[in-house]
Design a protein around this motif. Sequence first.
Motif, mmCIF file in Angstrom:
data_model
loop_
_atom_site.group_PDB
_atom_site.id
_atom_site.type_symbol
_atom_site.label_atom_id
_atom_site.label_comp_id
_atom_site.label_asym_id
_atom_site.label_seq_id
_atom_site.Cartn_x
_atom_site.Cartn_y
_atom_site.Cartn_z
ATOM 1 N N ASN A 207 -3.133 32.659 0.533
ATOM 2 C CA ASN A 207 -2.314 33.050 1.667
ATOM 3 C C ASN A 207 -2.509 34.526 2.001
ATOM 4 O O ASN A 207 -2.599 34.911 3.174
ATOM 5 N N ARG A 208 -2.613 35.357 0.973
ATOM 6 C CA ARG A 208 -2.830 36.783 1.219
ATOM 7 C C ARG A 208 -4.208 37.026 1.827
ATOM 8 O O ARG A 208 -4.361 37.841 2.739
ATOM 9 N N LEU A 209 -5.220 36.321 1.342
ATOM 10 C CA LEU A 209 -6.570 36.486 1.874
ATOM 11 C C LEU A 209 -6.650 36.078 3.339
ATOM 12 O O LEU A 209 -7.500 36.578 4.087
ATOM 13 N N LEU A 210 -5.774 35.185 3.770
ATOM 14 C CA LEU A 210 -5.795 34.675 5.143
ATOM 15 C C LEU A 210 -4.644 35.236 5.972
ATOM 16 O O LEU A 210 -4.177 34.591 6.915
ATOM 17 N N GLY A 211 -4.197 36.427 5.630
ATOM 18 C CA GLY A 211 -3.213 37.118 6.445
ATOM 19 C C GLY A 211 -1.818 36.565 6.392
ATOM 20 O O GLY A 211 -1.052 36.702 7.348
ATOM 21 N N CYS B 163 -11.674 31.787 6.863
ATOM 22 C CA CYS B 163 -11.631 30.429 6.333
ATOM 23 C C CYS B 163 -12.280 30.431 4.953
ATOM 24 O O CYS B 163 -13.277 31.129 4.735
ATOM 25 N N LEU B 164 -11.710 29.671 4.038
ATOM 26 C CA LEU B 164 -12.262 29.591 2.690
ATOM 27 C C LEU B 164 -12.019 28.205 2.118
ATOM 28 O O LEU B 164 -11.198 27.445 2.637
ATOM 29 N N GLN B 165 -12.735 27.908 1.052
ATOM 30 C CA GLN B 165 -12.544 26.641 0.356
ATOM 31 C C GLN B 165 -12.152 26.874 -1.089
ATOM 32 O O GLN B 165 -12.680 27.769 -1.755
ATOM 33 N N LEU B 166 -11.222 26.048 -1.550
ATOM 34 C CA LEU B 166 -10.898 25.969 -2.963
ATOM 35 C C LEU B 166 -11.703 24.805 -3.521
ATOM 36 O O LEU B 166 -11.536 23.669 -3.077
ATOM 37 N N VAL B 167 -12.592 25.089 -4.439
ATOM 38 C CA VAL B 167 -13.451 24.076 -5.042
ATOM 39 C C VAL B 167 -12.829 23.680 -6.375
ATOM 40 O O VAL B 167 -12.678 24.513 -7.274
ATOM 41 N N LEU B 168 -12.456 22.405 -6.485
ATOM 42 C CA LEU B 168 -11.691 21.939 -7.637
ATOM 43 C C LEU B 168 -12.366 20.727 -8.277
ATOM 44 O O LEU B 168 -12.159 19.588 -7.850
ATOM 45 N N PRO B 169 -13.189 20.944 -9.303
ATOM 46 C CA PRO B 169 -13.845 19.806 -9.969
ATOM 47 C C PRO B 169 -12.836 18.961 -10.743
ATOM 48 O O PRO B 169 -11.877 19.482 -11.333
ATOM 49 N N LEU B 170 -13.068 17.652 -10.754
ATOM 50 C CA LEU B 170 -12.207 16.733 -11.513
ATOM 51 C C LEU B 170 -12.847 16.341 -12.836
ATOM 52 O O LEU B 170 -12.334 15.461 -13.535
ATOM 53 N N VAL B 171 -13.955 16.990 -13.177
ATOM 54 C CA VAL B 171 -14.616 16.824 -14.476
ATOM 55 C C VAL B 171 -15.138 18.193 -14.892
ATOM 56 O O VAL B 171 -15.205 19.125 -14.068
ATOM 57 N N LEU C 117 -12.876 29.887 -5.526
ATOM 58 C CA LEU C 117 -12.728 30.074 -4.092
ATOM 59 C C LEU C 117 -14.043 30.558 -3.522
ATOM 60 O O LEU C 117 -14.760 31.339 -4.157
ATOM 61 N N ILE C 118 -14.361 30.130 -2.312
ATOM 62 C CA ILE C 118 -15.594 30.547 -1.674
ATOM 63 C C ILE C 118 -15.360 30.733 -0.175
ATOM 64 O O ILE C 118 -14.780 29.864 0.490
ATOM 65 N N ASP C 119 -15.763 31.877 0.319
ATOM 66 C CA ASP C 119 -15.656 32.188 1.739
ATOM 67 C C ASP C 119 -16.566 31.248 2.523
ATOM 68 O O ASP C 119 -17.642 30.859 2.059
ATOM 69 N N PHE C 120 -16.150 30.876 3.737
ATOM 70 C CA PHE C 120 -16.940 29.971 4.566
ATOM 71 C C PHE C 120 -18.317 30.545 4.888
ATOM 72 O O PHE C 120 -19.229 29.811 5.258
ATOM 73 N N ARG C 121 -18.460 31.871 4.780
ATOM 74 C CA ARG C 121 -19.726 32.522 5.120
ATOM 75 C C ARG C 121 -20.653 32.661 3.915
ATOM 76 O O ARG C 121 -21.834 33.010 4.080
ATOM 77 N N THR C 122 -20.145 32.414 2.715
ATOM 78 C CA THR C 122 -20.926 32.637 1.500
ATOM 79 C C THR C 122 -21.964 31.540 1.306
ATOM 80 O O THR C 122 -21.659 30.351 1.397
ATOM 81 N N LEU D 166 -13.170 18.159 -5.534
ATOM 82 C CA LEU D 166 -12.346 18.324 -4.345
ATOM 83 C C LEU D 166 -12.691 19.640 -3.656
ATOM 84 O O LEU D 166 -12.912 20.657 -4.322
ATOM 85 N N PHE D 167 -12.724 19.590 -2.331
ATOM 86 C CA PHE D 167 -12.911 20.791 -1.521
ATOM 87 C C PHE D 167 -11.701 20.902 -0.588
ATOM 88 O O PHE D 167 -11.552 20.096 0.331
ATOM 89 N N ILE D 168 -10.860 21.885 -0.847
ATOM 90 C CA ILE D 168 -9.643 22.071 -0.058
ATOM 91 C C ILE D 168 -9.855 23.296 0.820
ATOM 92 O O ILE D 168 -10.026 24.416 0.324
ATOM 93 N N THR D 169 -9.862 23.070 2.128
ATOM 94 C CA THR D 169 -10.159 24.140 3.086
ATOM 95 C C THR D 169 -8.875 24.730 3.638
ATOM 96 O O THR D 169 -7.976 24.008 4.060
ATOM 97 N N TYR D 170 -8.817 26.055 3.632
ATOM 98 C CA TYR D 170 -7.697 26.795 4.206
ATOM 99 C C TYR D 170 -8.250 27.741 5.270
ATOM 100 O O TYR D 170 -9.359 28.257 5.138
ATOM 101 N N GLN D 171 -7.454 27.979 6.288
ATOM 102 C CA GLN D 171 -7.948 28.805 7.389
ATOM 103 C C GLN D 171 -6.795 29.525 8.073
ATOM 104 O O GLN D 171 -5.629 29.165 7.908
ATOM 105 N N ARG D 172 -7.151 30.545 8.835
ATOM 106 C CA ARG D 172 -6.158 31.195 9.683
ATOM 107 C C ARG D 172 -5.789 30.232 10.809
ATOM 108 O O ARG D 172 -6.616 29.402 11.223
#
Length: 288
Positions: free
Chosen positions: A113-117, A163-171, A215-220, A236-242
């Motif tokens: 939330n802080r990274l996205l203002g 915009c960024l993604q939270l990358v969450l492996p289930l293994v 976490l990974i920036d959409f531009r990375t 899992l890839f959970i995308t958050y954005q402004r």
Amino acid sequence: METDEYSGRIPEIRLPIGADASAPNTQLLSTGFDAFQKNGCLLIRNAFDKSELQQLRTPLLEQYREMMDQKTRGQSRDLREGYYKRRMLRIKLEKGFKSRSIWANKTVFPLINRLLGEQAILGKITAVVAWPGAPSQQMHFDHPDLFASYEISKFAHKLPTHCLQLVLPLVDITMDNGPTRCWPGSHKLAQGDRVNVDPQSGYSDPLTTLGDCFLIDFRTLHSGLCNNSNRWRPVLFITYQRPWFRDASNYYRIFTPKISDQDFLNIPDELKFSVEHATPQLRRLFVQ
């Protein structure tokens, strides 16, 4: 909490196991914020409850089978490499997936939330399932720059994350089943320069155990590596954005999250802003 200074690899923050998640972790908010801004990626260890992630595997398989059985198109798409060995599917916010500890984790979400203002909204939740034999992806970034002009894009290093993604492996992720390779700092390059990055150098392969995320920036720049194991690799890839950003490159209308009005009412008031666009009434407006 331990942290690694940037040394050409993805920065890492290790949270103490069993840490109290009832309040934001001030060290994560400060150290993690700076590290992500600098590198465009951040590995966070021990962020999620292992047992809860284990329990997501069965409903994920159920959704995967349902997707494969559907005769209509639109719920999933094949990624270019691997055909049916690497599949992406939209995750329905039901069963364990609708838990706020997954999409609004009390440890990680304050940093997002802080990274996205302080106005982060949930863009989408997808899963990428790589079956044994799935080949590596090409190095890529997830969305074109906000401004196509190179003269503007070259100032990308001055722009905050939109915009960024939270990358969450289930293994557990190993070199055998294939990590998501990242090129730290590549988000600071203009799009025209990013495509010229040497894919054989400057990368980092984050190996994780269950409960870790990154976490990974959409531009990375990044790339899902091949799965040389004999087991599936669900991530899992959970995308958050402004709130003003719309993903125009990744099947946004297909993957827009969906949540029932009743489930929306059960969400804490302070989180409703993040998912109100996913309710049936607003969703119709949101994707047209």
